[in-house]
Design an enzyme around this catalytic site. Sequence first.
Site, PDB file in Angstrom:
ATOM      1  CG  HIS A 459      39.497  45.681  36.007  1.00 31.10           C
ATOM      2  ND1 HIS A 459      38.902  45.075  36.595  1.00 31.10           N
ATOM      3  CD2 HIS A 459      40.528  46.103  36.889  1.00 31.10           C
ATOM      4  CE1 HIS A 459      39.078  45.098  37.955  1.00 31.10           C
ATOM      5  NE2 HIS A 459      40.413  45.669  37.990  1.00 31.10           N
ATOM      6  CD  GLU A 460      44.185  47.276  35.867  1.00 30.54           C
ATOM      7  OE1 GLU A 460      44.162  48.448  36.683  1.00 30.54           O
ATOM      8  OE2 GLU A 460      44.068  46.052  36.597  1.00 30.54           O
ATOM      9  CG  HIS A 463      41.245  50.763  38.533  1.00 25.35           C
ATOM     10  ND1 HIS A 463      40.479  50.829  39.696  1.00 25.35           N
ATOM     11  CD2 HIS A 463      41.456  49.257  38.452  1.00 25.35           C
ATOM     12  CE1 HIS A 463      40.329  49.621  40.053  1.00 25.35           C
ATOM     13  NE2 HIS A 463      40.970  48.604  39.685  1.00 25.35           N
ATOM     14  CG  HIS A 466      37.629  55.945  40.436  1.00 28.12           C
ATOM     15  ND1 HIS A 466      37.588  55.097  41.373  1.00 28.12           N
ATOM     16  CD2 HIS A 466      36.798  56.861  40.837  1.00 28.12           C
ATOM     17  CE1 HIS A 466      36.940  55.487  42.355  1.00 28.12           C
ATOM     18  NE2 HIS A 466      36.541  56.675  42.227  1.00 28.12           N
TER      19      HIS A 466
HETATM   20 ZN    ZN Z   1      41.328  46.572  39.690  1.00 29.41          ZN
END
Ligand code: ZN
Length: 668
Positions: A459-460, A463, A466
């Site tokens: 998940h991280e 990011h 991104h």
């Molecule tokens: Zn998050």
Amino acid sequence: MTNPFLEPLAANGLPSFDRIELPHYREAFEQGISQQEQEIAAIRDNPGEANFHNTIEALERSGALLRRVGDVFWNLTSSDTNDELQALELEMSATMAAHSSRIYADAALFTRVQAVMDSNVTFMGEQQQLLEETHQRFVRAGAQLADNERQRVSDITERLANLTTQFGQNVLKDTNDFQLVLDQGDDVSGLPEFVLGAAKAEAEQRGQPGKYVFTISRSSITPFLQYADNRELREKMYKAYTNCGVASVDNRPIIQEIVKLRTERADLMGYASHADFMLDDRMAKTPGAVRNLLDQIWEPAQKKVAQEAEDLQALIQEDGGNFNLEAWDWWYYTEKLRKARFDLDEEDVKPYFPLNQVRDGAFNVAKRLYGITFTPCDVPVYHPDVEAYEVNDSDGSKVGLFLFDFFMRPSKRGGAWMSAFREQSALDGHETPVIVNCCNFPKSDPCLLGMDEVRTLFHEFGHGLHGLLSKVTYRSLSGTSVKQDFVELPSQIMEHWAMEPEVLKDYARHHETGETIPVDIVEKLRASDTFNQGFATTEYVAACYLDLAWHEPGGDDAGDIGKFERKAMEDIHKIRTVDPRYWSSYFLHIFSGDHYSAGYYVYIWAEVLDADGYDAFKEKGIFDEATANAFRKHVLEVGGSVEPMEAYQNFRGREPSVEPLLKKRGLA
Ligand SMILES: [Zn+2]
């Protein structure tokens, strides 16, 4: 020794961690503020007519020194703080709020911004977006208000910065304060080796070698609640957790003041509530739109969780227990049921997920999707546990630097997050990003991750991509600087790859034997994806409703906080034995800053997008080049330079649908 913040950053954007000393921060903040004040004055007092270049872009450029010091300071106050930094943090959060208030309350400056807005010039793409965002920031700070009202808004914002910082520090204090200490001879029955090992390490760190220390940080309390046979100890831990923020500290008066001030500010700004005010700047636009989505999910979730509660109660009876299921029993009996139903024990799974391999697995997914590579590099970092990687594109060009900060320590706040030490921009030459991922995995050797932790890492990392793959001109539109309910799309979509058999084959190998994770475990893991989703959805969505209750009309005269919470939960007919994921006194998302207030729903909003978006990959193959390129180009690279719904549709070719989410959670 010269202050490293006063020098330009190295070409790779990495701060000089090895040279930063405490006094440097204050000096750099002070000089940074006065520098930006001069820059702002030059923009405001420019005798020429206001235009995009001399006003909007000049504003974007201003504050370089403040950014350099702030990027380090606000990161380290989260990931490696100490008493001195905490004291300075309290002071600087107020100072910086006041500084930014002064900028946005500058009527003459706003007149110039408004003039660019009103000019007949047509701006294209990113410039138009920067103009609107800049204008919006002024308006939302009260630029269109009368002097006395604007002053009041700025006072409120300043006071809120102080209160929310205090709230967060209180939670950290209670989290660190509580410890359940067990001796070798005490009842640790049910707790597996890896849990005891982590508790032993924690005890050592706290100067109590030979004992076991359990804390209410998520990574300590969750396995405890899952495995500890001793029901009284589970209850004790659980109650300590739900008492966070009202144990050695009291966050309740802080909450009341925060909510009152937010309501007052929204009223001054012409909004019906703080929720209306916050949502106006998000993809969802209105509280009604959020409630509409939550209601669509809540109803099927309540059906599912009632069934799950019955299953657990039956298991308690079967087990010879003569008591009613309570909140502190959920994890324990769910774990038993998981084992019975899927014959899957976290402990059987963990050996296949040593941290280093999971990390490399994530790197490999990024490589297969986007052609980028991660190479370890030897640069000064801020803590010996931090790993640094140079990231390169498929053509060899530099993408940026990526830091991984995996382990929990008392100087780090709880949870997991991505942040930047420098954001990508191309305004004055191409500045590559420096991105960090922080987690709170217990430090042990080997460090074996549970499934939740594997998902957290992916998940991280999403990011992180991104931030890394951002390709915009303006920093304030870069990477994760997107609408709050859009920002979790890149992170949540990454979690899907973590569980794909094709990907698991690559990274999930036994840490001792090297054996690939057996097919039947993979099948069970996937089958268990929808397991316990009634509970997970309920605790999460209940917290979303609680957040809305605080920030819609009525929250400001809550009176007794416990009563207010109970009423909010009665209104949605919540099942008694499942609490919201956070009660108010430790609900950091909504009370340790404004950012996520009236915004805890953003994860499920984004989950609608990620479930629907991942379907695009599944339709064509999970590493399909064209789909990956489209996602990179239309979502990851554009940051906030394109409206979120437009960006999504550019990628997907249509609007998202809620069905894939319900299916994914087994609620359809
Ligand atoms: Zn998050």
